[in-house]
Structure formats: structure tokens, C-alpha cells
Scaffold this motif. Structure first.
Motif, mmCIF file in Angstrom:
data_model
loop_
_atom_site.group_PDB
_atom_site.id
_atom_site.type_symbol
_atom_site.label_atom_id
_atom_site.label_comp_id
_atom_site.label_asym_id
_atom_site.label_seq_id
_atom_site.Cartn_x
_atom_site.Cartn_y
_atom_site.Cartn_z
ATOM 1 N N PHE A 1 -18.655 120.286 73.906
ATOM 2 C CA PHE A 1 -18.110 119.351 72.906
ATOM 3 C C PHE A 1 -16.706 118.924 73.348
ATOM 4 O O PHE A 1 -15.706 119.378 72.785
ATOM 5 C CB PHE A 1 -18.039 120.019 71.526
ATOM 6 N N PRO A 2 -16.609 118.051 74.376
ATOM 7 C CA PRO A 2 -15.299 117.688 74.923
ATOM 8 C C PRO A 2 -14.345 117.031 73.919
ATOM 9 O O PRO A 2 -13.130 117.084 74.098
ATOM 10 C CB PRO A 2 -15.650 116.719 76.067
ATOM 11 N N ASN A 3 -14.892 116.454 72.860
ATOM 12 C CA ASN A 3 -14.036 115.799 71.857
ATOM 13 C C ASN A 3 -13.829 116.681 70.624
ATOM 14 O O ASN A 3 -13.592 116.194 69.524
ATOM 15 C CB ASN A 3 -14.636 114.449 71.449
ATOM 16 N N VAL B 1 -13.384 115.652 66.642
ATOM 17 C CA VAL B 1 -14.641 115.704 65.894
ATOM 18 C C VAL B 1 -15.111 117.164 65.832
ATOM 19 O O VAL B 1 -15.297 117.799 66.864
ATOM 20 C CB VAL B 1 -15.740 114.844 66.566
ATOM 21 N N THR B 2 -15.292 117.680 64.618
ATOM 22 C CA THR B 2 -15.722 119.072 64.460
ATOM 23 C C THR B 2 -17.161 119.222 64.929
ATOM 24 O O THR B 2 -18.062 118.557 64.415
ATOM 25 C CB THR B 2 -15.628 119.505 62.985
ATOM 26 N N PRO B 3 -17.399 120.054 65.925
ATOM 27 C CA PRO B 3 -18.759 120.208 66.471
ATOM 28 C C PRO B 3 -19.655 121.040 65.557
ATOM 29 O O PRO B 3 -19.184 121.852 64.765
ATOM 30 C CB PRO B 3 -18.523 120.935 67.798
ATOM 31 N N ASN C 1 -3.996 122.860 71.871
ATOM 32 C CA ASN C 1 -5.383 122.424 71.959
ATOM 33 C C ASN C 1 -6.341 123.612 72.039
ATOM 34 O O ASN C 1 -7.399 123.623 71.405
ATOM 35 C CB ASN C 1 -5.561 121.526 73.190
ATOM 36 N N ILE C 2 -5.948 124.613 72.788
ATOM 37 C CA ILE C 2 -6.764 125.824 72.921
ATOM 38 C C ILE C 2 -6.792 126.582 71.586
ATOM 39 O O ILE C 2 -7.834 127.076 71.149
ATOM 40 C CB ILE C 2 -6.200 126.745 74.029
ATOM 41 N N THR C 3 -5.634 126.642 70.931
ATOM 42 C CA THR C 3 -5.537 127.333 69.647
ATOM 43 C C THR C 3 -6.427 126.674 68.600
ATOM 44 O O THR C 3 -7.034 127.362 67.763
ATOM 45 C CB THR C 3 -4.076 127.349 69.154
ATOM 46 N N LYS C 4 -6.544 125.354 68.651
ATOM 47 C CA LYS C 4 -7.386 124.641 67.691
ATOM 48 C C LYS C 4 -8.853 125.037 67.866
ATOM 49 O O LYS C 4 -9.569 125.276 66.884
ATOM 50 C CB LYS C 4 -7.235 123.128 67.855
ATOM 51 N N GLY C 5 -9.301 125.123 69.119
ATOM 52 C CA GLY C 5 -10.674 125.536 69.394
ATOM 53 C C GLY C 5 -10.930 126.961 68.913
ATOM 54 O O GLY C 5 -11.979 127.265 68.336
ATOM 55 N N TRP C 6 -9.959 127.822 69.135
ATOM 56 C CA TRP C 6 -10.060 129.222 68.694
ATOM 57 C C TRP C 6 -10.169 129.315 67.171
ATOM 58 O O TRP C 6 -11.017 130.029 66.638
ATOM 59 C CB TRP C 6 -8.822 129.980 69.201
ATOM 60 N N LYS C 7 -9.326 128.563 66.467
ATOM 61 C CA LYS C 7 -9.358 128.569 65.002
ATOM 62 C C LYS C 7 -10.690 128.054 64.473
ATOM 63 O O LYS C 7 -11.230 128.571 63.485
ATOM 64 C CB LYS C 7 -8.216 127.711 64.446
ATOM 65 N N ASP D 1 -13.141 130.164 62.100
ATOM 66 C CA ASP D 1 -13.468 129.686 60.753
ATOM 67 C C ASP D 1 -14.967 129.691 60.492
ATOM 68 O O ASP D 1 -15.419 130.083 59.406
ATOM 69 C CB ASP D 1 -12.913 128.268 60.538
ATOM 70 N N VAL D 2 -15.755 129.247 61.493
ATOM 71 C CA VAL D 2 -17.211 129.234 61.339
ATOM 72 C C VAL D 2 -17.722 130.659 61.119
ATOM 73 O O VAL D 2 -18.534 130.924 60.235
ATOM 74 C CB VAL D 2 -17.891 128.610 62.586
ATOM 75 N N SER D 3 -17.215 131.579 61.917
ATOM 76 C CA SER D 3 -17.637 132.984 61.823
ATOM 77 C C SER D 3 -17.195 133.604 60.500
ATOM 78 O O SER D 3 -17.950 134.332 59.849
ATOM 79 C CB SER D 3 -17.038 133.766 62.994
ATOM 80 N N ARG D 4 -15.980 133.312 60.105
ATOM 81 C CA ARG D 4 -15.398 133.887 58.884
ATOM 82 C C ARG D 4 -16.229 133.497 57.653
ATOM 83 O O ARG D 4 -16.436 134.307 56.747
ATOM 84 C CB ARG D 4 -13.968 133.399 58.734
ATOM 85 N N LYS D 5 -16.712 132.261 57.617
ATOM 86 C CA LYS D 5 -17.521 131.799 56.482
ATOM 87 C C LYS D 5 -18.826 132.579 56.390
ATOM 88 O O LYS D 5 -19.315 132.877 55.295
ATOM 89 C CB LYS D 5 -17.806 130.301 56.611
#
Length: 642
Positions: A272-274, A278-280, A319-325, A329-333
Motif C-alpha cells: 500500500f504505497p499510498n 489512504v488508509t489501507p 512517515n514510518i511512525t504513521k504506518g506503525w500507529k 490501531d487495527v490490532s488494538r480494536k
């Protein structure tokens, strides 16, 4: 009404008790000197020194008597304030121990640390409780050369016993047992207070700041049956400590840092390069993780990029931190869905929280010369050098490890959270971590740390609980299966014909989740146990279904009599709880043990209630309140109808 200053009482009593211990040690030393002097031949005895020691001995005993009275006075004040404020309930065993401690000390003031043994009687012929101190006390006294009969000791103790609002009578039995019979008036008073207040109050304990570690799942991995026991046991421990008034911090130590995140982020960049705009759709994180792991193990170029992503993440590159968050978030939910279903509340604190603290702990350990070089790594040994496996604080590539984050975590909990007591860890690792923390001066002697171990969950084949395909059972699927089987059971019992749709759903969830929790807590924590839905859902024996239904039936008695709980509370102000019948008193005594028969109804031919025994109905309400409190502490959720 002002709240009792328990802290003040604790400090005064504790200080006096510490001084008593010190003085008793001094007396022992003096006794030894006196014995040594008197065992010498007469010409060698220094009479002046001997008399001096005896005088000192008398002074110390006098000081102990004063301090003992001080402790007793402070405890009496605390007890009086407790009863007046109705802020706590009485521990019968503790109260009886104190009564006998006082009597034994009065009867035998020269005995250091006399044995005070109070137990519950298993046979009503021998009272409700027994004091069994006479036998060990006889051995202690006879060791000096003078044989003493236990029954005579029991008589001496009996002569020093004072009246108590708890005790109806004492009597000596057998070789020297003292049987204790409780007063029914006391039982009525305690149970009536619960009903008037509307709550079963906890006994008083000294309050502590406690930290309890929970499931500790890893981001991007689904929770499985291996997380079940730590979740359920951790929740029950927390509920119990919170009920007692401790300040409990429920922590979920999440694996949200390290090499796997470099791997996940590198895979995210390719797939998901973008992703930054855009949230993948990466809802199936487990599959996403497996894909990235395959690439990491087989593609050297990808592995190199993954490590570069780790470095950037540790440097908090935006940018890396955003991907990590996003991944977190997906896992936390997904985690939250499970915790909500099991009614478990906790605070998440990932390993990422300790990144800066890890850097600081390494510097601190280095400054104290506690780290050793080992093939390019920096390791730390516990208090016994060379024993066990050392903690790896810094890897050969300069990176940190789980050991580093654990050392940073224990320091943060002690120094920032001000914890008095912590529960966590895997057994062997925990022992080494505790030892290293003590060596580093982080853990002091007054800190309490506990590893709460537990056995594994087995399938009905007595092997590790797995799916038919051999995979680990997912926790979400386990809960779903529980709901499915519970609904089948309820329909077999035709409960769907008498319960509303809402009531049926509530009963289904109560039983399904309750039976999973109770089956886990029912077994010895340190032993493995076989997970069987068939046994869990049985409506007879020691199962969640049986005890939940018992409470529902008890509550239904008042409903049948058309009396609400609020009305019962009002009745409790002027109608005594019925304890006249021996079975009523037997039930009441079981309830009174909580800190440490049903309604007598007559009906006419139409089935309408024409006479209600309010006193006995109050006893059923007190029983229901105790059951409800027990269920709350176990994390079970009762329902009005089943």
C-alpha cells in the motif's frame, strides 16, 4: 461522619510492634546471659552483673507490657471507629486470634511469640471455631524442663478470656482444645448492616499501590487460548484487590516494538504505497503478518529494508511512525472487542512507551558497572553471579531486547508509578529480573513482587489445546463457540419459551462467558486443566451454570413474594433477620465467613402467596448479596432470569 484515619493507626501499631520485636530479642539475649552465668560454678558468678541483668530483664518486660497495651488501645480505637462508620466488616478469625493472643499473653507473659492457633470447627458439636494453642504451648513450656499438661494450659487461658460481642461461650474439650461458639445476636447485627447499607463491605486492610500485568498480546497477532488464563486470573486478582481498597493499576504490556514492525512497515510500503494518505484495508493483520514474515525469511533485500525501517521507527521518523500507529490501531480494536465481551478493563502500555527509558536504564546500569561484555553483547547477572541465565541488556548490534524493556518497566513502575506490589512475568525470567532489579537498587526490601504462574490449557485429548488442523485456538472463536453451545443448552431446557429475546441473550452471554471464566478459576492455578464445554455447561455440581442459577432462584423468591430489594432494605431496619432455626444459623455462619434455608412460604390453592416470612426472606437477600459479591470478584455476571 469522619472517615477513620487507618494510616495513623497502622503507623502507631506497627511502630509499637517493631519495638516489641526488638525488646523481645533483647530479653532473649539477657536470658542467655543469665543462663550462662547461673550454669557457671558458684565462685565464678558475678552477682552484681547477674542482678543487673535481672533488673534489665524486668524493665524490658514492663516496656513490652506498655507497648502491648498501646497496640491494643489503637486497635480498639480503629475497631470502634470501623463499627461506628460501618466502613468495613469484621474478620471473625482475626478478631478471635486477637482475643486469644491477649489471653495467652496475660496467662503466660514470659513466653516469647506464643502460638495463637484459631481454626474453623468442622463439627458443630465442637463449636464454630476452636483455639488449638494449648498443645504447642505445652511443648514450648516443657522444653525448659517443666512438663505441663495442655488441658491445664487451656484452663489458664480460659481464666484470662474477656467477654466479647462475638462469642456466646467457650468450653474446653479433649486434651486441651477450646471450643468457641458465636453469638446469634452478632450474626444478626452484621447481616442486618449489610442489608441496611445495601452492600457486603470488605474487611479493612492496609492500602497499597498494586500493579497487575495481564494478557500481554503482540500487535498484528490474534489473541489465542494461551492468553486466556492470564486474562481471567489477572482480572480476578485485580477485582479482589480493588474490592479490598487497594489502588490497582491494570496493565496490558503490549508487544508493539521491535524487528517485526520493521518487517510489517516494509511490507506495508510495498503493498500500500499510498498508505500515508489512504488508509489501507489490512483488517486481517494475521495474514498480513504471515506474508511479511515469509518475505523477511526468504528475501535478503527485504530483510535489509525491514531493519532500516526499525532504525527509522526508533528515531520516530514521521512517515514510518504513521504506518506503525496504523498497524497498532487495527490490532488494538480487535483486542478491545475481546476484552469488552469478557468485561475486562485495563490500560494498555506497549514496549514503545519504554524506548527512552530503555536508553536511560542502560546508562544507569553502565554507570554502576553492572553490565558485562559477552561476545559483543552487554549482559547483566543477578545477585548471584553466574547463576541462571543473564539478562541481555544490549545486543551485539547495539539494539535493545525484551530484557531491556522489562528492566525499564520495573524501574518505571517502582519510581514513577510508586508501586508497593507488582504481579507479572514468566517464572524463570521473572526471578532473574527481580534479582537484577534488586542488585541495581531499583527494588528495595519493602517492595513486594509476585510471579503469578499458571498451568496450560489442554484439549479433551489431554494434549495442548489446538484446532483439528493443529493450529492454536483463537480466543475469539472460543468465545463464539461458547455462545453457540450455551444457546443450544438453553433451548434444550426450553428457556427460549419463557424468556424474552433480550433476557435469553443476557442469559446466553452470562452463562457462556461465566462458564469459561469459572472453569479456569475453579482449577488449581499452577496445574494444567482440560477445557471441556460439555462439563462447563452442566447444570449440576460445581459449575458456573449451577451457581448462577442458584442466585437467580434465590432472587426469584422475593419476586414471587412481590417484594422488591428496596422494600427488603427498609424491612431490615425494624425486622430482625431470622436465625432462630439451626439451619438458618448454619447458613448465616457461612455468610459471616465471607471476609474471612430459603423463604418459608405458604400458598393458597390458587398459588398466591398468603404469608411471607420476612425475617427468612431477609436471610435469602443477605445470601444473594454475598453470592453477587463473589461473582463480581470472579468476573461473572449474574442475570435476573435464566
Amino acid at each position: 461522619m469522619s472517615v477513620p484515619n487507618w494510616e495513623m493507626f497502622d503507623k502507631r501499631a506497627t511502630a509499637a510492634e517493631k519495638e516489641i520485636v526488638y525488646l523481645k530479642e533483647q530479653i532473649q539475649w539477657l536470658h542467655q546471659n543469665i543462663t550462662n552465668n547461673t550454669s557457671q560454678t558458684v565462685p565464678d558468678v558475678n552477682k552484681e552483673e547477674f542482678e543487673k541483668l535481672q533488673q534489665e530483664n524486668i524493665k524490658l518486660k514492663h516496656r513490652i507490657a506498655i507497648l502491648t497495651r498501646t497496640i491494643e488501645a489503637e486497635r480498639n480505637k480503629a475497631s470502634a471507629m470501623s463499627n461506628t462508620s460501618q466502613s468495613n466488616i469484621i474478620s471473625i478469625n482475626d478478631t478471635l486470634c486477637e482475643i486469644f493472643r491477649k489471653a495467652i499473653t496475660a496467662a503466660y507473659p514470659d513466653v516469647l511469640n506464643p502460638p495463637v492457633i484459631v481454626t474453623t470447627s468442622n463439627n458443630p458439636k465442637f463449636g464454630d471455631y476452636q483455639c488449638n494453642s494449648a498443645m504447642p504451648l505445652a511443648q514450648q513450656l516443657s522444653s525448659s524442663g517443666n512438663k505441663v499438661i495442655p488441658r491445664n494450659i487451656a484452663n489458664n487461658i480460659m481464666s484470662k478470656l474477656e467477654e466479647s460481642p462475638l462469642v456466646d461461650k467457650y468450653e474446653i474439650a479433649g486434651a486441651g482444645f477450646i471450643n468457641i461458639y458465636l453469638k446469634r445476636d452478632f450474626g444478626q447485627l452484621v447481616l442486618s448492616n449489610w442489608l441496611k447499607i445495601g452492600e457486603v463491605l470488605p474487611p479493612y486492610v492496609k492500602k497499597k499501590r498494586v500493579i497487575v500485568d495481564f494478557s500481554s498480546p503482540n500487535i498484528a497477532k490474534e489473541m489465542h487460548v494461551g492468553h486466556l488464563r492470564s486474562t481471567i486470573i489477572g482480572d480476578s486478582i485485580s477485582r479482589l484487590l480493588e474490592y479490598l481498597g487497594h489502588d490497582v493499576l491494570r496493565l496490558n504490556h503490549i508487544g508493539d516494538w521491535g524487528t517485526q514492525f520493521g518487517m510489517l512497515i516494509a511490507h506495508l510500503q510495498d503493498k500500500f504505497p499510498n498508505y500515508s494518505t489512504v488508509t489501507p484495508a489490512i483488517q486481517d493483520l494475521q495474514a498480513f503478518y504471515k506474508e511479511s514474515k515469509i518475505r523477511f525469511d526468504s528475501d535478503e533485500e527485504f530483510k535489509k529494508r525491514a531493519y532500516e525501517c526499525v532504525v527509522k521507527l526508533q528515531a520516530f521518523e514521521p512517515n514510518i511512525t504513521k504506518g506503525w500507529k496504523m498497524i497498532c490501531d487495527v490490532s488494538r480494536k480487535e483486542f478491545e472487542k475481546l476484552y469488552t465481551r469478557l468485561d475486562i478493563k485495563l490500560i494498555e502500555r506497549g514496549e514503545s512507551f519504554y524506548q527512552k527509558r530503555m536508553e536511560l536504564i542502560v546508562k544507569e546500569l553502565e554507570s554502576k558497572n553492572l553490565l558485562e561484555e559477552d561476545n559483543g553483547r552487554k549482559v547483566m547477572w543477578g545477585e548471584k553471579h553466574g547463576v541462571g541465565i543473564p539478562l541481555i541488556i544490549v545486543k551485539s548490534d547495539g539494539g535493545f531486547t525484551y530484557d531491556t524493556s522489562d528492566m525499564a518497566a520495573i524501574k518505571q513502575r517502582i519510581e514513577e508509578e510508586r508501586a508497593d506490589w507488582a504481579n507479572a512475568g514468566q517464572s524463570l525470567h521473572f526471578q532473574m529480573l527481580e534479582s537484577c532489579a534488586k542488585k541495581a537498587g531499583i527494588l528495595k526490601s519493602f517492595h513486594r513482587v509476585h510471579h503469578v504462574g499458571f498451568g496450560v490449557v489442554l484439549g479433551e485429548d489431554k494434549k495442548k489445546f489446538k484446532t483439528r488442523s493443529g493450529e492454536t485456538v483463537k480466543l475469539i472463536e472460543l468465545l463464539d463457540e461458547g455462545l453457540k453451545r450455551t444457546l443450544q443448552k438453553l433451548k434444550e431446557k426450553e428457556r427460549d419459551k419463557v424468556l424474552s429475546e433480550e433476557e435469553l441473550k443476557a442469559a446466553q452471554e452470562s452463562v457462556a462467558y461465566g462458564c469459561i471464566k469459572y472453569a479456569d478459576l475453579l482449577h488449581n492455578r499452577n496445574h494444567e486443566y482440560v477445557f471441556s464445554f460439555d462439563k462447563m455447561l452442566e447444570d449440576k455440581g460445581n459449575t458456573a451454570v449451577y451457581i448462577l442459577y442458584a442466585l437467580t432462584r434465590i432472587r426469584s423468591i422475593a419476586r414471587m413474594a412481590k417484594i422488591t430489594q428496596d422494600e427488603l432494605r427498609k424491612h431490615a431496619r425494624d425486622i430482625p433477620i431470622s436465625l432462630e432455626h439451626e439451619k438458618e444459623w448454619k447458613l448465616a455462619k457461612v455468610l459471616l465467613k465471607f471476609p474471612d434455608l430459603l423463604l418459608d412460604i405458604k400458598k393458597n390453592q390458587a398459588g398466591e402467596i398468603v404469608k411471607v416470612h420476612i425475617g427468612r426472606l431477609l436471610l435469602t437477600e443477605a445470601t444473594a448479596m454475598v453470592l453477587e459479591k463473589c461473582f463480581t470478584l470472579l468476573g461473572l455476571k449474574p442475570v435476573a432470569r435464566m
